[in-house]
Design a protein around this motif. Sequence first.
Motif, short mmCIF file in Angstrom:
data_model
loop_
_atom_site.label_atom_id
_atom_site.label_comp_id
_atom_site.label_asym_id
_atom_site.label_seq_id
_atom_site.Cartn_x
_atom_site.Cartn_y
_atom_site.Cartn_z
N GLU A 225 57.15 49.86 -16.51
CA GLU A 225 56.28 48.94 -16.66
C GLU A 225 57.26 48.01 -15.53
O GLU A 225 57.84 47.80 -14.71
CB GLU A 225 57.58 48.20 -18.33
CG GLU A 225 57.17 49.03 -19.43
CD GLU A 225 57.58 48.90 -20.63
OE1 GLU A 225 58.22 47.85 -20.39
OE2 GLU A 225 56.88 49.35 -21.83
N ARG A 226 56.22 46.74 -15.53
CA ARG A 226 56.86 46.23 -14.28
C ARG A 226 56.51 44.36 -15.19
O ARG A 226 54.89 44.81 -15.71
CB ARG A 226 56.04 46.60 -12.36
CG ARG A 226 56.64 45.20 -12.10
CD ARG A 226 55.98 45.43 -10.57
NE ARG A 226 56.39 46.60 -10.35
CZ ARG A 226 55.78 47.15 -8.79
NH1 ARG A 226 54.84 46.61 -7.86
NH2 ARG A 226 56.15 48.43 -8.64
N LYS A 227 56.97 43.37 -14.54
CA LYS A 227 56.49 42.37 -15.62
C LYS A 227 56.59 40.98 -14.16
O LYS A 227 57.57 41.20 -13.08
CB LYS A 227 57.79 41.29 -16.06
CG LYS A 227 57.35 40.58 -16.60
CD LYS A 227 58.49 40.13 -17.76
CE LYS A 227 58.77 41.12 -19.52
NZ LYS A 227 59.70 40.51 -20.57
N ASN B 28 52.61 41.62 -18.33
CA ASN B 28 53.81 42.93 -18.31
C ASN B 28 52.23 44.07 -18.31
O ASN B 28 51.51 44.83 -18.69
CB ASN B 28 53.35 43.02 -19.98
CG ASN B 28 54.54 42.36 -20.17
OD1 ASN B 28 55.87 41.98 -20.06
ND2 ASN B 28 54.41 41.56 -21.09
N GLN C 15 51.87 48.37 -16.68
CA GLN C 15 52.34 49.18 -17.81
C GLN C 15 51.00 50.36 -16.83
O GLN C 15 50.06 50.00 -16.17
CB GLN C 15 51.92 50.06 -19.13
CG GLN C 15 53.07 48.99 -19.63
CD GLN C 15 52.58 49.60 -21.18
OE1 GLN C 15 51.90 50.12 -21.99
NE2 GLN C 15 53.85 49.23 -22.04
N SER D 111 46.30 34.91 -24.86
CA SER D 111 46.70 36.64 -24.85
C SER D 111 44.98 37.04 -23.94
O SER D 111 44.35 36.58 -25.00
CB SER D 111 48.23 36.95 -25.30
OG SER D 111 46.92 37.29 -26.43
N GLU E 198 52.85 35.25 -18.13
CA GLU E 198 53.64 36.62 -18.50
C GLU E 198 52.72 37.24 -18.53
O GLU E 198 51.61 37.97 -19.19
CB GLU E 198 54.08 36.95 -19.04
CG GLU E 198 55.60 38.44 -19.14
CD GLU E 198 56.62 38.37 -20.65
OE1 GLU E 198 56.97 39.28 -21.03
OE2 GLU E 198 56.81 37.01 -21.02
N HIS F 27 58.51 41.17 -11.25
CA HIS F 27 59.51 42.25 -11.93
C HIS F 27 61.40 41.50 -11.35
O HIS F 27 61.27 39.92 -11.17
CB HIS F 27 59.00 43.26 -10.75
CG HIS F 27 60.00 44.72 -11.72
ND1 HIS F 27 59.87 44.50 -13.30
CD2 HIS F 27 60.95 45.74 -11.34
CE1 HIS F 27 60.71 45.68 -13.38
NE2 HIS F 27 61.04 46.00 -12.57
N ALA G 226 47.95 46.11 -18.27
CA ALA G 226 48.64 45.16 -18.58
C ALA G 226 47.60 44.00 -19.96
O ALA G 226 46.98 43.64 -19.90
CB ALA G 226 48.66 43.69 -17.57
N GLU G 227 49.24 43.85 -20.31
CA GLU G 227 49.00 42.05 -21.48
C GLU G 227 48.85 40.83 -20.68
O GLU G 227 50.58 41.07 -19.77
CB GLU G 227 49.37 42.82 -22.67
CG GLU G 227 49.31 41.77 -23.74
CD GLU G 227 50.14 41.76 -25.42
OE1 GLU G 227 49.71 41.39 -26.11
OE2 GLU G 227 50.78 42.67 -24.98
#
Length: 203
Positions: free
Chosen positions: A177-179, A166, A168, A123, A164, A196, A141-142
Motif C-alpha cells: 500500500e502507498r498513500k 490509497n 494498492q 469518492s 487521499e 507516502h 486505488a480508492e
Amino acid sequence: MNLRVLPLATLGLLLGGCVTKKGHDSWAISVGVSNKIHSDTLNPGAIPYTKARLVMNGHPFQVDVKSATKGEIITHSFESHGVAIETETYRQAPGLFELVAYGDEVFKRPIPLLKFPFSVGDSWTWQGSFGADLNPIPATAEITTADEPLALEGFPQSDSVRVEVNLQYGSPTKPSERKLLFWFVEGKGMVKRQIHFGSTRQP
C-alpha cells in the motif's frame, strides 16, 4: 417575520438554498446554488508560491518552483541551484484533474484526483498501472475527498479540500500500500502534497 433571528439553516431555506462551510474564510456562503465544487473554484493546476520546501525522507530542502503547461499537461519542477530534485506531472482536462507522473513513476491510466463538479466527501476508484515505462506494476486505488483545515508556516490558515489516494499493488492476496495526499485551497491551487512517507512538498 424577522429573518435576523432565524437559524441560518432556516434562513437558507427561505432564500432558496444556502450552503455553508465551517472554518475559515475559504468557502463563502452560496445562496440558491448546489454545493458542487467546480474546477475554476479550486484552480487545481496552480501552485501559489514560487519557492517551496521539500521534505524527503526527513531531510528538508529549499527549492524554486518552475511550472510549464503544454496543452492539457502541467509539469511542476522543484529545483535547487538549477537542478530539478523532483517533478510532478498532471493533466487538466474538462471535468478532470489527474496525476500523470511523479518523478520517474508514470501512472497508466492517469489517476483522477478530482472529478468536477464534486461535493466534498465524494469518492471514486481507479485501476491501471504505475512505475517505470518498461516495467509497470498493476495497481488499484480508492480516491476520497474531505474538508480539512490547513495551517502551514508562511501560508494563511485556510480550509482545504484534501484528496487521499490509497494505492494498492503487488500480490492480490496481500498487496503493498502507498498513500498519496493532496491539499487544494479555493482559488490558490495545490498548496501541499505528500507521497507516502518519503516526500512532502509545501510552502
